[in-house]
Write a protein that holds these residues in place. Sequence first.
Motif, PDB file in Angstrom:
ATOM      1  N   ASP A  56       0.866  -1.182   0.000  1.00 33.58           N
ATOM      2  CA  ASP A  56       0.000   0.000   0.000  1.00 33.58           C
ATOM      3  C   ASP A  56       0.903   1.231   0.000  1.00 33.58           C
ATOM      4  OD1 ASP A  56      -1.930   1.913   0.253  1.00 33.58           O
ATOM      5  OD2 ASP A  56      -2.549   1.355   2.289  1.00 33.58           O
ATOM      6  N   ILE A  57       0.998   1.898  -1.164  1.00 35.81           N
ATOM      7  CA  ILE A  57       1.870   3.073  -1.302  1.00 35.81           C
ATOM      8  C   ILE A  57       0.979   4.308  -1.318  1.00 35.81           C
ATOM      9  CG2 ILE A  57       3.751   4.128  -2.591  1.00 35.81           C
ATOM     10  CD1 ILE A  57       4.314   1.280  -1.554  1.00 35.81           C
ATOM     11  N   ALA A  58       0.796   4.899  -0.148  1.00 31.21           N
ATOM     12  CA  ALA A  58      -0.035   6.101  -0.033  1.00 31.21           C
ATOM     13  C   ALA A  58       0.808   7.370   0.019  1.00 31.21           C
ATOM     14  CB  ALA A  58      -0.913   6.022   1.210  1.00 31.21           C
ATOM     15  N   GLY A  59       2.085   7.224   0.373  1.00 35.56           N
ATOM     16  CA  GLY A  59       2.980   8.377   0.420  1.00 35.56           C
ATOM     17  C   GLY A  59       3.855   8.431  -0.823  1.00 35.56           C
ATOM     18  N   VAL A  60       5.092   8.876  -0.638  1.00 35.61           N
ATOM     19  CA  VAL A  60       6.028   9.026  -1.751  1.00 35.61           C
ATOM     20  C   VAL A  60       7.178   8.044  -1.568  1.00 35.61           C
ATOM     21  CG1 VAL A  60       7.622  10.567  -2.939  1.00 35.61           C
ATOM     22  CG2 VAL A  60       5.455  11.455  -2.062  1.00 35.61           C
ATOM     23  N   LEU A  61       7.414   7.232  -2.600  1.00 38.37           N
ATOM     24  CA  LEU A  61       8.540   6.307  -2.648  1.00 38.37           C
ATOM     25  C   LEU A  61       9.356   6.712  -3.867  1.00 38.37           C
ATOM     26  CD1 LEU A  61       9.895   3.719  -1.501  1.00 38.37           C
ATOM     27  CD2 LEU A  61       8.456   2.407  -3.082  1.00 38.37           C
ATOM     28  N   ALA A  62      10.555   7.245  -3.649  1.00 35.67           N
ATOM     29  CA  ALA A  62      11.293   7.870  -4.755  1.00 35.67           C
ATOM     30  C   ALA A  62      12.765   7.489  -4.736  1.00 35.67           C
ATOM     31  CB  ALA A  62      11.158   9.388  -4.681  1.00 35.67           C
ATOM     32  N   SER A  63      13.287   7.202  -5.946  1.00 36.77           N
ATOM     33  CA  SER A  63      14.714   6.940  -6.100  1.00 36.77           C
ATOM     34  C   SER A  63      15.499   8.232  -5.935  1.00 36.77           C
ATOM     35  CB  SER A  63      14.993   6.364  -7.488  1.00 36.77           C
ATOM     36  OG  SER A  63      14.336   5.145  -7.686  1.00 36.77           O
ATOM     37  N   ILE A  77      -1.413  -4.836  -4.943  1.00 34.12           N
ATOM     38  CA  ILE A  77      -0.614  -3.604  -4.815  1.00 34.12           C
ATOM     39  C   ILE A  77      -1.543  -2.441  -5.093  1.00 34.12           C
ATOM     40  CG2 ILE A  77       1.294  -2.223  -5.719  1.00 34.12           C
ATOM     41  CD1 ILE A  77       2.646  -4.808  -6.592  1.00 34.12           C
ATOM     42  N   GLU A  78      -1.597  -1.511  -4.162  1.00 34.15           N
ATOM     43  CA  GLU A  78      -2.417  -0.312  -4.367  1.00 34.15           C
ATOM     44  C   GLU A  78      -1.535   0.918  -4.228  1.00 34.15           C
ATOM     45  OE1 GLU A  78      -6.600   1.784  -2.928  1.00 34.15           O
ATOM     46  OE2 GLU A  78      -6.031  -0.211  -2.184  1.00 34.15           O
ATOM     47  N   VAL A  79      -1.609   1.793  -5.245  1.00 31.71           N
ATOM     48  CA  VAL A  79      -0.806   3.019  -5.244  1.00 31.71           C
ATOM     49  C   VAL A  79      -1.747   4.215  -5.298  1.00 31.71           C
ATOM     50  CG1 VAL A  79       1.013   4.340  -6.384  1.00 31.71           C
ATOM     51  CG2 VAL A  79       1.054   1.834  -6.466  1.00 31.71           C
ATOM     52  N   SER A  80      -1.848   4.914  -4.188  1.00 37.57           N
ATOM     53  CA  SER A  80      -2.624   6.154  -4.155  1.00 37.57           C
ATOM     54  C   SER A  80      -1.703   7.351  -3.911  1.00 37.57           C
ATOM     55  CB  SER A  80      -3.687   6.098  -3.051  1.00 37.57           C
ATOM     56  OG  SER A  80      -3.090   5.857  -1.784  1.00 37.57           O
ATOM     57  N   GLY A  81      -0.418   7.072  -3.762  1.00 35.46           N
ATOM     58  CA  GLY A  81       0.566   8.140  -3.578  1.00 35.46           C
ATOM     59  C   GLY A  81       1.394   8.313  -4.836  1.00 35.46           C
ATOM     60  N   VAL A 161      -1.467 -10.108  -8.106  1.00 35.57           N
ATOM     61  CA  VAL A 161      -2.724 -10.605  -8.638  1.00 35.57           C
ATOM     62  C   VAL A 161      -3.623  -9.431  -9.018  1.00 35.57           C
ATOM     63  CG1 VAL A 161      -4.836 -11.850  -8.047  1.00 35.57           C
ATOM     64  CG2 VAL A 161      -2.604 -12.764  -7.357  1.00 35.57           C
ATOM     65  N   LYS A 162      -3.627  -8.410  -8.194  1.00 31.79           N
ATOM     66  CA  LYS A 162      -4.439  -7.232  -8.472  1.00 31.79           C
ATOM     67  C   LYS A 162      -3.586  -5.995  -8.230  1.00 31.79           C
ATOM     68  CE  LYS A 162      -8.798  -4.954  -7.233  1.00 31.79           C
ATOM     69  NZ  LYS A 162     -10.009  -5.010  -6.389  1.00 31.79           N
ATOM     70  N   VAL A 163      -3.581  -5.119  -9.223  1.00 31.95           N
ATOM     71  CA  VAL A 163      -2.837  -3.859  -9.107  1.00 31.95           C
ATOM     72  C   VAL A 163      -3.824  -2.718  -9.284  1.00 31.95           C
ATOM     73  CG1 VAL A 163      -1.001  -2.417 -10.045  1.00 31.95           C
ATOM     74  CG2 VAL A 163      -0.741  -4.908 -10.013  1.00 31.95           C
ATOM     75  N   VAL A 164      -3.889  -1.846  -8.300  1.00 31.65           N
ATOM     76  CA  VAL A 164      -4.794  -0.695  -8.352  1.00 31.65           C
ATOM     77  C   VAL A 164      -3.943   0.573  -8.361  1.00 31.65           C
ATOM     78  CG1 VAL A 164      -6.670   0.542  -7.218  1.00 31.65           C
ATOM     79  CG2 VAL A 164      -6.565  -1.961  -7.089  1.00 31.65           C
ATOM     80  N   ILE A 165      -4.036   1.303  -9.468  1.00 29.10           N
ATOM     81  CA  ILE A 165      -3.288   2.561  -9.597  1.00 29.10           C
ATOM     82  C   ILE A 165      -4.307   3.683  -9.603  1.00 29.10           C
ATOM     83  CG2 ILE A 165      -1.598   3.849 -10.944  1.00 29.10           C
ATOM     84  CD1 ILE A 165      -0.522   1.204 -10.008  1.00 29.10           C
ATOM     85  N   GLY A 166      -4.417   4.373  -8.502  1.00 33.70           N
ATOM     86  CA  GLY A 166      -5.369   5.472  -8.413  1.00 33.70           C
ATOM     87  C   GLY A 166      -4.687   6.817  -8.489  1.00 33.70           C
ATOM     88  N   THR A 167      -3.595   6.924  -9.232  1.00 34.16           N
ATOM     89  CA  THR A 167      -2.818   8.159  -9.259  1.00 34.16           C
ATOM     90  C   THR A 167      -2.089   8.268 -10.577  1.00 34.16           C
ATOM     91  OG1 THR A 167      -0.972   9.339  -8.253  1.00 34.16           O
ATOM     92  CG2 THR A 167      -0.886   6.956  -8.168  1.00 34.16           C
ATOM     93  N   ASP A 168      -1.751   9.456 -10.971  1.00 33.53           N
ATOM     94  CA  ASP A 168      -0.905   9.666 -12.143  1.00 33.53           C
ATOM     95  C   ASP A 168       0.555   9.806 -11.752  1.00 33.53           C
ATOM     96  OD1 ASP A 168      -2.902   9.558 -13.967  1.00 33.53           O
ATOM     97  OD2 ASP A 168      -3.202  11.714 -14.112  1.00 33.53           O
ATOM     98  N   GLN A 169       0.876   9.627 -10.502  1.00 30.70           N
ATOM     99  CA  GLN A 169       2.224   9.901 -10.024  1.00 30.70           C
ATOM    100  C   GLN A 169       3.129   8.676 -10.097  1.00 30.70           C
ATOM    101  OE1 GLN A 169       3.160  13.066  -9.443  1.00 30.70           O
ATOM    102  NE2 GLN A 169       1.101  13.486 -10.169  1.00 30.70           N
ATOM    103  N   LEU A 170       3.254   8.108 -11.275  1.00 25.93           N
ATOM    104  CA  LEU A 170       4.263   7.094 -11.554  1.00 25.93           C
ATOM    105  C   LEU A 170       5.181   7.686 -12.606  1.00 25.93           C
ATOM    106  CD1 LEU A 170       2.123   3.846 -11.983  1.00 25.93           C
ATOM    107  CD2 LEU A 170       3.245   4.671  -9.908  1.00 25.93           C
ATOM    108  N   SER A 171       6.472   7.730 -12.357  1.00 27.06           N
ATOM    109  CA  SER A 171       7.346   8.311 -13.366  1.00 27.06           C
ATOM    110  C   SER A 171       8.719   7.671 -13.329  1.00 27.06           C
ATOM    111  CB  SER A 171       7.471   9.830 -13.186  1.00 27.06           C
ATOM    112  OG  SER A 171       8.199  10.159 -12.023  1.00 27.06           O
TER     113      SER A 171
END
Length: 376
Positions: A56-63, A77-81, A161-171
Motif C-alpha cells: 500500500d503506497i499512499a505516500g512518496v517512494l522515490a529513487s 498492490i495499491e498506489v494512491s501516492g 494478482v491485483k494492481v490498483v493505480i489510483g494516481t498519475d504519479q508514476l514516473s
Amino acid sequence: MSWSATGGGDHGGSDWEPADLSSIGGIHSNVGIFTVDGSSAVSVTSNLQVNCIEADIAGVLASDDGEDIDIQAVRKIEVSGAIYTDGAAGAAGADDDATGTGGHGTNRSNASDGAAAGTCSNGNNGGSASSGGSGGIGPAGGVGGNGDPGSDAGDLTLRAVKVVIGTDQLSAIGGAGGAGGSALGGTGGEGGDGGDGGDGSNANCVGCDGDALGAPKNGGSGGNAGSGGTGGQGGPGGTGGDGGDGGVGGAIVIEHARPTTSFRSGSTTMYAGGNAGAGGSAAGGSGGAGGGGGTGGFPGSGCNGGANGSYGSGGFLGSTGSPGANGTDGSLGSIGSSGSYADGASGSPTSRVAHKPRVIYQAGGHIKQRMRCRLL
C-alpha cells in the motif's frame, strides 16, 4: 532471519512500514504488508525489490538517482501516492565570467591660469586643458564549464494478482542535463576626466598716467576645459559551456492477473528522456562610461577707470565619453541531446495499456492465466 532497511533480508512474514524520511534499498523477502504512509516520503538509495503479501503506497517512494524499484505482491498492490524512479539532474558547468573592468582612463591636470598682465595691459587668457584619456578594454570572458549529463532513470515494476493505480504519479524520467557555464566579457574602463581650463588674469591699469578716460583694458578669457575621455570597449565574451545530455528514461511495467483490475495510466511523459541542458551564455561586456568634462576657466576683470574689460568666456564643458562598444558574443554552448525513450521502438510514449495473457500452469483441467499489463 535478519534484515536491514538499506541492505535487505528476510522479514519473517512481518509487516514493514519505513519511517518518514528514511532510506531503503536491497532485496526484501517474506514481507507481510509493505506500507508507505500517506504522510511519509521514503528515499530509495540502491536498487529495491520487495516481495510481500500486499503493498500500500499512499505516500512518496522515490529513487535518489535512478535506482530500480520492483514490488511483487501475492495479493494486491495499491498506489494512491507516488512512485518515482527518476534520474538525478546533472550539475551545471562552472561559470568563467571575466572579473574586474578595463583600466580607468587618465584624468588630465588643470590648465594654468593666464599670466599676470604687464603695466597698463590687457589680462592674459587662461590655458586650455587636455581631454581625459580613454578607458581600457574590458577583460575577455573565459571558457564556461560543460554541464554534467543527467543520470538515467531506473525501471519501475509492479507485479501482483491485483494492481490498483489510483494516481498519475508514476514516473521514470531521465535526469535533466546540467546547464553549461557562462563566459561573460568584462566591463570597459571608465574614461578619464578632462582638465579644468585656466582662469584669465585681470587687466593692469597701473602706469596709465591715471587717465580715467583712457582706452579700457580687458580681462583675460578663461581657458577651455578638456573633454572627458571615451569609455573603454566592453570585453569580448568567451565560450559558453555545453549543456549536459538528458538521462535516458526508464521503463514502467505493471503485471497483474485480473483483466478487470482498476488501472489508470500515468502521465504520457512518465518514462521520457531527460531534458537537455542549455548551453552557457557568452555575451560581450558592457562599454565603460565616458569621463566627465572639465570646468571652463573664469575670466579676468577689466581695468578700473576705463570701460570694464569683457569677461573671458568660460571653458567648454568636455563632452562625456561615448560608451565603449559591447564585446562580441562568444559562441553559445551546444544544447545537450534529449535522453532517449526507454520503451517502444518508436520512442513515443502513450497512455495505452496492453493485456497479454500467458499460460502459467495447468491444474485440474483449468488453464490459469496471468495477465501482463505494460505501458506502451
